[in-house]
Scaffold this motif. Structure first.
Motif, PDB file in Angstrom:
ATOM      1  N   GLN A 388       0.817  -1.207   0.000  1.00  0.00           N
ATOM      2  CA  GLN A 388       0.000   0.000   0.000  1.00  0.00           C
ATOM      3  C   GLN A 388       0.853   1.260   0.000  1.00  0.00           C
ATOM      4  OE1 GLN A 388      -3.401  -0.324  -0.174  1.00  0.00           O
ATOM      5  NE2 GLN A 388      -2.982  -2.536  -0.257  1.00  0.00           N
ATOM      6  N   GLN A 389       0.369   2.277  -0.678  1.00  0.00           N
ATOM      7  CA  GLN A 389       1.010   3.586  -0.596  1.00  0.00           C
ATOM      8  C   GLN A 389       0.490   4.331   0.624  1.00  0.00           C
ATOM      9  OE1 GLN A 389       3.790   3.105  -2.854  1.00  0.00           O
ATOM     10  NE2 GLN A 389       3.530   5.294  -2.476  1.00  0.00           N
ATOM     11  N   GLY A 390       1.384   5.018   1.280  1.00  0.00           N
ATOM     12  CA  GLY A 390       1.003   5.796   2.451  1.00  0.00           C
ATOM     13  C   GLY A 390       1.984   6.916   2.659  1.00  0.00           C
ATOM     14  N   THR A 391       2.154   7.315   3.901  1.00  0.00           N
ATOM     15  CA  THR A 391       3.089   8.373   4.264  1.00  0.00           C
ATOM     16  C   THR A 391       3.951   7.900   5.426  1.00  0.00           C
ATOM     17  OG1 THR A 391       1.600   9.372   5.872  1.00  0.00           O
ATOM     18  CG2 THR A 391       1.428  10.142   3.571  1.00  0.00           C
ATOM     19  N   VAL A 392       4.965   8.670   5.736  1.00  0.00           N
ATOM     20  CA  VAL A 392       5.787   8.363   6.908  1.00  0.00           C
ATOM     21  C   VAL A 392       4.941   8.402   8.175  1.00  0.00           C
ATOM     22  CG1 VAL A 392       7.699   9.234   8.330  1.00  0.00           C
ATOM     23  CG2 VAL A 392       7.959   9.064   5.846  1.00  0.00           C
ATOM     24  N   LEU A 393       3.904   9.226   8.201  1.00  0.00           N
ATOM     25  CA  LEU A 393       3.008   9.231   9.359  1.00  0.00           C
ATOM     26  C   LEU A 393       2.388   7.849   9.567  1.00  0.00           C
ATOM     27  CD1 LEU A 393       1.534  10.782  11.618  1.00  0.00           C
ATOM     28  CD2 LEU A 393      -0.246  11.333   9.932  1.00  0.00           C
ATOM     29  N   ASP A 394       1.949   7.220   8.492  1.00  0.00           N
ATOM     30  CA  ASP A 394       1.378   5.879   8.597  1.00  0.00           C
ATOM     31  C   ASP A 394       2.424   4.877   9.071  1.00  0.00           C
ATOM     32  OD1 ASP A 394      -1.133   6.753   7.492  1.00  0.00           O
ATOM     33  OD2 ASP A 394      -0.183   6.720   5.515  1.00  0.00           O
ATOM     34  N   LEU A 395       3.632   4.992   8.538  1.00  0.00           N
ATOM     35  CA  LEU A 395       4.712   4.088   8.934  1.00  0.00           C
ATOM     36  C   LEU A 395       5.078   4.302  10.403  1.00  0.00           C
ATOM     37  CD1 LEU A 395       6.687   1.916   7.992  1.00  0.00           C
ATOM     38  CD2 LEU A 395       8.231   3.748   7.231  1.00  0.00           C
ATOM     39  N   ALA A 396       5.104   5.553  10.830  1.00  0.00           N
ATOM     40  CA  ALA A 396       5.411   5.864  12.230  1.00  0.00           C
ATOM     41  C   ALA A 396       4.339   5.292  13.151  1.00  0.00           C
ATOM     42  CB  ALA A 396       5.529   7.369  12.421  1.00  0.00           C
ATOM     43  N   ARG A 397       3.082   5.405  12.748  1.00  0.00           N
ATOM     44  CA  ARG A 397       1.998   4.867  13.576  1.00  0.00           C
ATOM     45  C   ARG A 397       2.145   3.351  13.740  1.00  0.00           C
ATOM     46  NH1 ARG A 397      -1.820   7.011  11.056  1.00  0.00           N
ATOM     47  NH2 ARG A 397      -2.281   8.732  12.480  1.00  0.00           N
ATOM     48  N   ARG A 398       2.472   2.656  12.654  1.00  0.00           N
ATOM     49  CA  ARG A 398       2.658   1.205  12.721  1.00  0.00           C
ATOM     50  C   ARG A 398       3.851   0.864  13.620  1.00  0.00           C
ATOM     51  NH1 ARG A 398       0.888  -1.594   8.132  1.00  0.00           N
ATOM     52  NH2 ARG A 398       1.870  -3.450   9.052  1.00  0.00           N
ATOM     53  N   ALA A 399       4.953   1.590  13.445  1.00  0.00           N
ATOM     54  CA  ALA A 399       6.143   1.313  14.250  1.00  0.00           C
ATOM     55  C   ALA A 399       5.878   1.561  15.732  1.00  0.00           C
ATOM     56  CB  ALA A 399       7.313   2.165  13.769  1.00  0.00           C
ATOM     57  N   LEU A 400       5.132   2.620  16.054  1.00  0.00           N
ATOM     58  CA  LEU A 400       4.811   2.901  17.452  1.00  0.00           C
ATOM     59  C   LEU A 400       3.910   1.822  18.049  1.00  0.00           C
ATOM     60  CD1 LEU A 400       4.235   6.768  17.531  1.00  0.00           C
ATOM     61  CD2 LEU A 400       5.896   5.485  18.878  1.00  0.00           C
ATOM     62  N   GLU A 401       2.964   1.320  17.268  1.00  0.00           N
ATOM     63  CA  GLU A 401       2.116   0.244  17.757  1.00  0.00           C
ATOM     64  C   GLU A 401       2.942  -0.993  18.086  1.00  0.00           C
ATOM     65  OE1 GLU A 401      -0.616  -0.242  14.574  1.00  0.00           O
ATOM     66  OE2 GLU A 401      -1.860   1.490  15.124  1.00  0.00           O
ATOM     67  N   ILE A 402       3.867  -1.332  17.198  1.00  0.00           N
ATOM     68  CA  ILE A 402       4.732  -2.489  17.428  1.00  0.00           C
ATOM     69  C   ILE A 402       5.593  -2.269  18.666  1.00  0.00           C
ATOM     70  CG2 ILE A 402       6.667  -3.806  16.489  1.00  0.00           C
ATOM     71  CD1 ILE A 402       5.482  -3.202  13.679  1.00  0.00           C
ATOM     72  N   SER A 403       6.155  -1.081  18.790  1.00  0.00           N
ATOM     73  CA  SER A 403       6.999  -0.763  19.940  1.00  0.00           C
ATOM     74  C   SER A 403       6.208  -0.848  21.236  1.00  0.00           C
ATOM     75  CB  SER A 403       7.603   0.633  19.779  1.00  0.00           C
ATOM     76  OG  SER A 403       8.367   0.987  20.911  1.00  0.00           O
ATOM     77  N   ALA A 404       4.997  -0.318  21.241  1.00  0.00           N
ATOM     78  CA  ALA A 404       4.175  -0.341  22.448  1.00  0.00           C
ATOM     79  C   ALA A 404       3.889  -1.769  22.882  1.00  0.00           C
ATOM     80  CB  ALA A 404       2.871   0.425  22.221  1.00  0.00           C
ATOM     81  N   HIS A 405       3.573  -2.653  21.940  1.00  0.00           N
ATOM     82  CA  HIS A 405       3.318  -4.052  22.289  1.00  0.00           C
ATOM     83  C   HIS A 405       4.591  -4.708  22.833  1.00  0.00           C
ATOM     84  CE1 HIS A 405      -0.771  -4.123  20.958  1.00  0.00           C
ATOM     85  NE2 HIS A 405      -0.474  -3.834  19.704  1.00  0.00           N
ATOM     86  N   GLY A 406       5.742  -4.359  22.240  1.00  0.00           N
ATOM     87  CA  GLY A 406       7.006  -4.896  22.739  1.00  0.00           C
ATOM     88  C   GLY A 406       7.287  -4.459  24.159  1.00  0.00           C
ATOM     89  N   LEU A 407       7.034  -3.196  24.455  1.00  0.00           N
ATOM     90  CA  LEU A 407       7.251  -2.694  25.820  1.00  0.00           C
ATOM     91  C   LEU A 407       6.276  -3.328  26.800  1.00  0.00           C
ATOM     92  CD1 LEU A 407       7.814   1.116  25.092  1.00  0.00           C
ATOM     93  CD2 LEU A 407       9.548  -0.569  25.727  1.00  0.00           C
ATOM     94  N   ALA A 408       5.029  -3.507  26.369  1.00  0.00           N
ATOM     95  CA  ALA A 408       4.047  -4.114  27.265  1.00  0.00           C
ATOM     96  C   ALA A 408       4.459  -5.544  27.622  1.00  0.00           C
ATOM     97  CB  ALA A 408       2.666  -4.094  26.610  1.00  0.00           C
ATOM     98  N   ARG A 409       4.983  -6.264  26.638  1.00  0.00           N
ATOM     99  CA  ARG A 409       5.408  -7.633  26.920  1.00  0.00           C
ATOM    100  C   ARG A 409       6.610  -7.690  27.846  1.00  0.00           C
ATOM    101  NH1 ARG A 409       3.417  -8.455  21.559  1.00  0.00           N
ATOM    102  NH2 ARG A 409       5.399  -7.745  20.662  1.00  0.00           N
ATOM    103  N   ARG A 410       7.432  -6.635  27.885  1.00  0.00           N
ATOM    104  CA  ARG A 410       8.552  -6.599  28.831  1.00  0.00           C
ATOM    105  C   ARG A 410       8.043  -6.535  30.273  1.00  0.00           C
ATOM    106  NH1 ARG A 410      13.681  -4.720  27.964  1.00  0.00           N
ATOM    107  NH2 ARG A 410      13.456  -2.995  29.439  1.00  0.00           N
ATOM    108  N   ALA A 411       6.886  -5.908  30.463  1.00  0.00           N
ATOM    109  CA  ALA A 411       6.192  -5.896  31.758  1.00  0.00           C
ATOM    110  C   ALA A 411       7.073  -5.386  32.894  1.00  0.00           C
ATOM    111  CB  ALA A 411       5.658  -7.292  32.091  1.00  0.00           C
ATOM    112  N   ASN A 412       7.845  -4.317  32.607  1.00  0.00           N
ATOM    113  CA  ASN A 412       8.611  -3.644  33.655  1.00  0.00           C
ATOM    114  C   ASN A 412       7.744  -2.539  34.249  1.00  0.00           C
ATOM    115  OD1 ASN A 412      11.278  -4.815  33.820  1.00  0.00           O
ATOM    116  ND2 ASN A 412      11.579  -4.102  31.717  1.00  0.00           N
TER     117      ASN A 412
END
Length: 462
Positions: A388-412
Motif C-alpha cells: 500500500q502507498q502511504g506516508t511516513v506518518l502511517d509508517l510511524a503509527r505502525r512502528a509505534l504500535e509495534i513498539s508499544a506491544h514490545g514494551l508491554a510484553r517486557r512488563a517492567n
C-alpha cells in the motif's frame, strides 16, 4: 562525541591475526538477553539567560565553571591539559560537544524507568548549578538563533583537528559540530545474527525516528525550510563516514564486513600521552602496517581502534553495541521516548520480527528516499507500507504500535504499576495530531511569537 576510549590497551597484531582481533573486539560486546542494558545519551544547548548567547568555556559563567559546580553531585572531573572538560561517575559521563553542548552519556541501566529517572535527575542537577550562574539549557536539534561564528569552541584536542579537516570534505561539518544536538540510545545484542537483524531494522526505520523527533526548523532566527535541519546537515558533512550503509542489507553482512568499513573510514587522530596527533584523512590500514604518516614506525592498539570507531557517523553505529543516531534533541520526556521507541522494537522478539516485516522488502532506492526526504517533509513524505502507498506518518503509527506491544510484553512496572509504554506518550501525541514538534514551533513563530525566535529559549528550556 566521545573522549578517549577506556579499553585494555592491547597491541594489534599484523595481517590476518590483527583483523581477527578487530572482529573479536566488536563481537566481545555480545550479552545474554538477561544482561541487556539501555544506555541513553542526550545533548543540549546552553545559553545565558540575559542575552541568550551560548556560554564560553572560560569565566564565572562558563562551561568549565558549570562542570566544576556539578562535582558536588558525586562526579569526578576529567581534565585535558589542566582544564576540566568532562565528568565521570558510576559508568556515566558528562562531556562537551565542540561548542559546549552539554552531553549526558548515561550509565547502562536495566529498564526505562531507571533511564527516565537518570535523565530527570541530571537535568535537575544541571539547573541547580546553572540558574545562579544565569544559564539555561534548551533541547532542540539545531541552534535556533546564533550563527556558526557566534558559537564558542571547547579546548579539546580532537575538536581542533576536526575543525580544520571538516571543511575539506563537506560544507556543513562545522555546523554539525557547533550547532546540532541529538538524543540517542545504545542497545545490546545477543549474537552476531541478532546484531545483523537489529542493525537492519533500526537502519531502515531510522528515518521514522527522525520524523518523530523532528525539532530543528530554525536557522539564525528564521525558518530554514526543514523540520529536522540537524538530519539534513549529516548529508553534507563527510560522505566517507556518514549515511545509510547499504552493505548492512547485503547477504553475508556481519562483524567482519563492518570492520572492513571502519578500516576504510579516514582517521582523525592518534591519542598518545594526553595529546591528539593530527592524522586527519589518513588510513587506519596504513596504521596497522606501521606506515601512518602522522605517526611513522608505530602500530595501533585496541584503544586506537576503539577511538577510531567513534569517528564514523552513520545513521546507526556499531561499537560493542548498536547506537541509534537519527533523532533531534528535545525536552526531557522525549529523551525517555527515544529509548522507549527503540527498546520496544528491538528488545522483544515478536516486535523485532514485526518491525522487520515492515521494511524487509524495501529497495536501496526506497531507503534512501526516506532518509533524504524526511528532514524536509517528516510525516508528510510519501512512502510504501507493504503493498500500500502511504506516508511516513502511517509508517510511524505502525512502528509505534509495534513498539508499544514490545514494551508491554517486557512488563517492567514502576512504583505506580505503570509499564514502560508510558514513555511513548509524547510520540503518540505527535502521530495522533499528524504534526511534529518542529511544525508546532513554526506555528508559534508565525503566530504568538510574532516572527521572533527568542521565546523558544524561555518556553522550551529545561
Amino acid at each position: 562525541m566521545s573522549g578517549p576510549s577506556q579499553v585494555k590497551d592491547v597491541p594489534i597484531e599484523s595481517g590476518a591475526a590483527g583483523r581477527r582481533q578487530l572482529v573479536e573486539y566488536l563481537a566481545s560486546g555480545v550479552r545474554p538477553r538477561d544482561d541487556w542494558k539501555i544506555g541513553t545519551e542526550h545533548e543540549k544547548f546552553g545559553f545565558r539567560t540575559d542575552d541568550l548567547r551560548p556560554p564560553a568555556f572560560d569565566g564565572e559563567r562558563g562551561i568549565e565553571a558549570l562542570l566544576k559546580g556539578l562535582v558536588q553531585f558525586g562526579w569526578s572531573p576529567v581534565e585535558e591539559h589542566g582544564r576540566v572538560i568532562a565528568l565521570s561517575r558510576d559508568g556515566a559521563s558528562v562531556s562537551l560537544e565542540p561548542a559546549g553542548q552539554l552531553e549526558l552519556s548515561g550509565a547502562p541501566l536495566d529498564n526505562l524507568h531507571e533511564t527516565c529517572s537518570e535523565a530527570f535527575a541530571h537535568l535537575r542537577d544541571v539547573r541547580t548549578v546553572a540558574e545562579p550562574m544565569g544559564l539555561g539549557f534548551l533541547g532542540m536539534g539545531f541552534q535556533p538563533k546564533w550563527r556558526r561564528e557566534d558559537m564558542p569552541w571547547m579546548p579539546k584536542g580532537r575538536y581542533g583537528i576536526m575543525q580544520r579537516y571538516m571543511p575539506t570534505v563537506g560544507n556543513l561539518g562545522l555546523d554539525m559540530m557547533t550547532r546540532t544536538s541529538t538524543v540517542q540510545v545504545n542497545l545490546d545484542v545477543a549474537s552476531e545474527a541478532d546484531m545483523v537483524k537489529k542493525f537492519r531494522v533500526s537502519l531502515a526505520l531510522q528515518p521514522v525516528a527522525t520524523a518523530l523527533f523532528a525539532d530543528s526548523p530554525f536557522t539564525e532566527g528564521k525558518p530554514n525550510g526543514y523540520l529536522s535541519y540537524r538530519s539534513h546537515i549529516w548529508t553534507d558533512t563527510d560522505p566517507h563516514r556518514t549515511g545509510m550503509l547499504d552493505f548492512v542489507f547485503e547477504d553475508g553482512f556481519g562483524y567482519e564486513r563492518y570492520v572492513d568499513y571502519l578500516l576504510d573510514v579516514p582517521m582523525y587522530f592518534v591519542y598518545r600521552d594526553g595529546t591528539y596527533i593530527d592524522a586527519a584523512g589518513q588510513s587506519f590500514r596504513d596504521f596497522l602496517d606501521g606506515r601512518l604518516p602522522a605517526y611513522p614506525g608505530h602500530r595501533p592498539t585496541l584503544t586506537d581502534w576503539a577511538d577510531h570507531s567513534t569517528t564514523a557517523f552513520p545513521e546507526v553505529r556499531l561499537k560493542k553495541y548498536l547506537e541509534m543516531r537519527g533523532a533531534d534533541s528535545g525536552p526531557w520526556n522525549r529523551i525517555c521516548a527515544l529509548s522507549a521507541f527503540w527498546v520496544g522494537l528491538l528488545y522483544d522478539d515478536t516486535a523485532l520480527d514485526a518491525a522487520w516485516d515492515l521494511v524487509r522488502d524495501y529497495s536501496i532506492a526506497e531507503r534512501h528516499a526516506l532518509r533524504d526526504g524526511v528532514p524536509k517533509h517528516a510525516f508528510k513524505l510519501p512512502t510504501r507500507i507493504g503493498a500500500q502507498q502511504g506516508t511516513v506518518l502511517d509508517l510511524a503509527r505502525r512502528a509505534l504500535e509495534i513498539s508499544a506491544h514490545g514494551l508491554a510484553r517486557r512488563a517492567n512496572l514502576n512504583r505506580n504499576g505503570a509499564d514502560e509504554t508510558i514513555y511513548l506518550e509524547p510520540l503518540m501525541e505527535f502521530v495522533d495530531a499528524g504534526q511534529t514538534a518542529a511544525e508546532r514551533k513554526l506555528e508559534l513563530f508565525h503566530g504568538a511569537w510574532g516572527g521572533n525566535v527568542d521565546p523558544v529559549f524561555r518556553e522550551f528550556a529545561y
